[in-house]
Design a protein around this motif. Structure first.
Motif: not given
Length: 121
Positions: A10-32
């Motif tokens: 599902s697109p939403r599940m992929a978005i959440v996985a991408d968001f959490v990956t960015a959060w864990a990597a400290g990619e603040a701009e992507t998270v924002r």
């Protein structure tokens, strides 16, 4: 970051996985980019209870991690897993509320639960 294979279902599940990956990597701009203006983020665990606007930095800069589960339904989603750095592990769970049901809707509210591995204390 290891991600479950079914996140592409599902697109939403992929978005959440991408968001959490960015959060864990400290990619603040992507998270924002995924946060709606004025989004609330409640951080719970490790003696912390705080509601903050904007980006919550990761508990530490993760060397590796795994997303164990991603769930989504309508405006709601949840994701859990763990992060590791230097042998230290922190388990996490994010509960997210999106501003709408479209795949372009931004995140309106997040509750993040953090639990350091007690065996390492």
């Amino acid at each position: 970051m290891t991600i479950p294979e079914d996140c592409g279902n599902s697109p939403r599940m992929a978005i959440v996985a991408d968001f959490v990956t960015a959060w864990a990597a400290g990619e603040a701009e992507t998270v924002r980019e995924w946060l709606r203006e004025g989004a609330g983020w409640e951080l719970v665990g490790d003696g912390q209870d705080a509601v903050i606007e904007g980006v919550v930095p990761p508990p530490f800069a993760a060397e590796r991690g795994e997303i164990l589960t991603v769930l989504s339904h309508g405006r709601l989603a949840a994701c859990d897993g763990y992060l590791v750095r230097g042998g230290q592990r922190v388990d996490f769970c994010h509960v997210l509320r999106f501003a709408g049901t479209t795949k372009t809707a931004r995140i309106r509210e997040i509750r993040t639960y953090l639990q350091p591995d007690a065996a390492q204390d």
